[in-house]
Design an enzyme around this catalytic site. Structure first.
Site, short mmCIF file in Angstrom:
data_model
loop_
_atom_site.label_atom_id
_atom_site.label_comp_id
_atom_site.label_asym_id
_atom_site.label_seq_id
_atom_site.Cartn_x
_atom_site.Cartn_y
_atom_site.Cartn_z
N LYS A 251 -17.08 9.40 -6.87
CA LYS A 251 -17.89 9.66 -5.69
C LYS A 251 -18.22 11.13 -5.56
CE LYS A 251 -15.37 7.41 -2.73
NZ LYS A 251 -14.79 7.05 -1.44
N GLU A 252 -17.23 11.96 -5.85
CA GLU A 252 -17.44 13.39 -5.65
C GLU A 252 -17.73 14.15 -6.92
OE1 GLU A 252 -14.94 11.99 -2.34
OE2 GLU A 252 -14.21 12.34 -4.33
N VAL A 254 -18.53 14.04 -11.49
CA VAL A 254 -18.79 13.35 -12.75
C VAL A 254 -18.04 14.15 -13.81
CG1 VAL A 254 -20.56 12.46 -14.29
CG2 VAL A 254 -21.11 12.91 -11.92
N ASP A 391 -4.17 13.91 -2.56
CA ASP A 391 -4.84 12.70 -3.05
C ASP A 391 -4.04 12.14 -4.21
OD1 ASP A 391 -6.71 10.70 -3.24
OD2 ASP A 391 -8.19 11.86 -4.33
P1 ADP Z 1 -12.58 12.48 -8.92
O1 ADP Z 1 -12.49 13.43 -7.78
O2 ADP Z 1 -13.96 12.01 -9.19
O3 ADP Z 1 -11.57 11.36 -8.82
P2 ADP Z 1 -10.94 13.41 -11.15
O4 ADP Z 1 -10.56 14.83 -11.35
O5 ADP Z 1 -9.87 12.50 -10.68
O6 ADP Z 1 -12.21 13.38 -10.21
O7 ADP Z 1 -11.53 12.87 -12.51
C1 ADP Z 1 -12.03 11.56 -12.65
C2 ADP Z 1 -11.51 10.90 -13.91
O8 ADP Z 1 -11.87 11.69 -15.04
C3 ADP Z 1 -9.99 10.82 -13.94
O9 ADP Z 1 -9.54 9.64 -13.36
C4 ADP Z 1 -9.69 10.86 -15.41
O10 ADP Z 1 -9.77 9.58 -15.97
C5 ADP Z 1 -10.80 11.72 -15.98
N1 ADP Z 1 -10.35 13.13 -16.14
C6 ADP Z 1 -10.46 14.12 -15.24
N2 ADP Z 1 -9.96 15.27 -15.72
C7 ADP Z 1 -9.52 14.99 -16.97
C8 ADP Z 1 -8.90 15.76 -18.01
N3 ADP Z 1 -8.64 17.06 -17.84
N4 ADP Z 1 -8.61 15.15 -19.17
C9 ADP Z 1 -8.87 13.83 -19.34
N5 ADP Z 1 -9.46 13.07 -18.42
C10 ADP Z 1 -9.78 13.62 -17.25
MG MG Z 2 -9.56 11.24 -9.07
#
Ligand code: ADP
Ligand code: MG
Length: 507
Positions: A251-252, A254, A391
């Protein structure tokens, strides 16, 4: 010179001059290998193009994508020049006049323009003055009661408690819709509040399942042209070697997978992710309170326009990750922050991201290990980093090389944030519920976990969440009073761990 004053050597055409014609050469010259070599040498001697925007011309990128990008860059340049000229004319036209005419409508508001002047073209709903936000609930003073004689009101008063419970709905997870009850004078009994909270937990889990499905949907529309241009520039500047696929569309944000290049002569990790904070701000409106009450960002928040607030989210994640890294908590390492794009190390291997904890099929022993790791990380985050994740759930924990990694900390706040401890309580609820469901017998209850992470000793009544929350709020109130009186937050180290309500009674 003839009668019209023209010289015979330089005939002037009304269409402008034309370059001298190339000297003609024979077919054998054209086919000559020697000539080919000579031309190649000449080409090499051509001054190198250092500007990344122009380096597209060097021939490395000849596909239509680059042409499109180049066209956009040129268009951008052109539009900027037009706008500058328009501003000049506007100034000239208005002069010193007190009443001025704006040429604003004639400006070329080009979507790819990265200049500050177009910062406000966003889909923004200002939530700083939320009309539905109720006034703060009345707080019972330290002595535990207000009024005199018959009109005495204690903190256990049904009406006061009921109003407080209504106000607490505001702290349910952002995705939980609580209707417009917040703006009314509703009085929820503890019993009603507790069952409402229960319902919210199950709703949250259900919506998380749906959200999960959405993550697999197309990412085509996920980033706007302005962002694509920023990403492209990272590649053309050599910071990134290549941007691969999209890992997640939330949502927030990509998240993209990319291969690192070089940044200021330092290598960027071989595999990185680009977390792009979305610039359509509707989704962020529920999250204001994570940042506007964070004293680290508070002053800046009030002065910024919406687009810059999004950048603040990325910046906040960067700072929080740095604190965690320093404390040795397994988390991504930041390589670069560029506006609303955060580049950080990839948790995973060979393009395959580490699974979220909720997607793992760990055996009992691994699950127990994971639980103790999470417990330790929560304590470290609170005590060493002075942070609450805010979160934390099985969605933001990745399982990689026998270790839980924490991600997604843009909303993390310090425990002294006006709602910091309530956020921590929610984290504890998620962690405790998840591990208990996955059969970890050692997993503490939410209340025990909260006390264990904070080192506090709040009174526990397993049946009554509202009562526990009341203690948390009293602590937060104490902190707020401290800020008002002393102008700074309450130092965590001086929380003696005793339940705040006892203090209130003692006073
Ligand atoms: P959101 O705020 O959209 O939930 P996240 O930081 O949780 O953003 O990232 C969304 C998804 O992207 C995570 O659930 C994970 O699967 C993948 N992701 C994010 N950061 C990493 C990373 N450093 N390495 C591998 N996968 C990542
Ligand atoms: Mg997340």
């Amino acid at each position: 010179m003839d009668q019209l004053g023209r010289t015979s050597e330089t005939p002037k055409s009304p269409w402008g001059g034309c370059p001298p014609a190339m000297p003609s050469c024979s077919l054998s010259d054209v086919m000559s290998e020697e000539l080919a070599r000579q031309l190649e040498e000449e080409n090499k001697a051509f001054p190198s193009l250092t500007n990344p925007e122009v380096s597209l011309l060097s021939g490395e990128e000849t596909d239509t994508n680059s042409d499109l990008m180049l066209a956009r860059l040129l268009q951008m340049q052109y539009d900027r020049e037009c706008d500058t000229q328009l501003r000049r004319e506007e100034r000239k036209y208005n002069g010193e006049s007190k009443v001025s005419i704006s040429f604003e409508n004639y400006r070329t508001a080009h979507p790819y323009d990265g200049s500050e002047s177009s910062e406000d073209e966003v889909d923004w709903q200002d939530t700083r003055d939320d009309p539905y936000k109720p006034d703060k609930p009345q707080v019972t003073p330290r002595k535990g009661f207000t009024g005199k004689g018959k009109n005495i009101t204690t903190k256990h008063d049904e009406v006061v408690c009921g109003r407080k419970n209504t106000a607490r709905m505001d702290n349910f997870a952002p995705e939980v819709l609580v209707g417009d009850g917040l703006g009314m004078d509703l009085k929820l009994s503890n019993q009603v509040f507790n069952s409402l909270k229960q319902h919210c937990h199950s709703e949250q889990r259900r919506s998380a399942r749906l959200h999960d499905k959405k993550e697999h949907s197309t990412s085509e529309q996920a980033v706007d042209p302005r962002t694509r241009l920023l990403m492209y520039k990272m590649v053309s500047a050599g910071t990134l070697e290549r941007i691969n696929g999209c890992i997640s569309t939330g949502k927030e944000s990509v998240v993209f997978h990319a291969n690192g290049g070089m940044l200021e002569e330092q290598p960027v990790p071989e595999e990185v992710v680009l977390k792009v904070f979305k610039t359509t701000l509707n989704e962020f409106k529920n999250r204001d309170r994570y940042i506007k009450d964070d004293y680290r960002f508070k002053d800046r928040f009030s002065k910024l326009n919406p687009r810059k607030i999004i950048r603040l989210w990325a910046e906040k994640e960067m700072h929080n990750l740095a604190r965690m890294k320093k404390a040795g908590i397994p988390c991504p390492e930041v390589a670069l922050l560029s506006k609303h794009i955060l580049v950080m190390s990839f948790i995973g291997k060979d393009h395959v991201p580490a699974p979220k904890l909720k997607d793992t099929m760990l055996g009992a022993a691994d699950m127990k290990t994971a639980y103790y790791q999470v417990l330790q990380m929560m304590q470290q985050m609170y005590q060493e980093c002075n942070l609450v994740h805010a979160d934390l759930s099985e969605y933001n924990m990745l399982w990689h090389q026998g270790q839980v990694w924490l991600i997604d900390v843009s909303q993390s706040v310090e425990p002294s944030h006006p709602h910091g401890l309530q956020f921590l309580f929610r984290d504890c609820t998620n962690v405790s519920t998840f591990f208990q469901k996955r059969g970890v017998a050692e997993a503490m209850s939410v209340y025990e976990l909260f006390n264990c992470v904070t080192g506090l000793d709040l009174t526990i009544n397993e049946e009554d969440e509202a009562e526990f929350l009341a203690q948390i709020e009293a602590l937060e109130k104490r902190n707020e009073d401290h800020v008002q009186k002393r102008g700074k937050t309450f130092p965590l180290s001086s929380w003696d761990g005793s339940p705040p309500l006892k203090h209130a009674a003692d006073d």
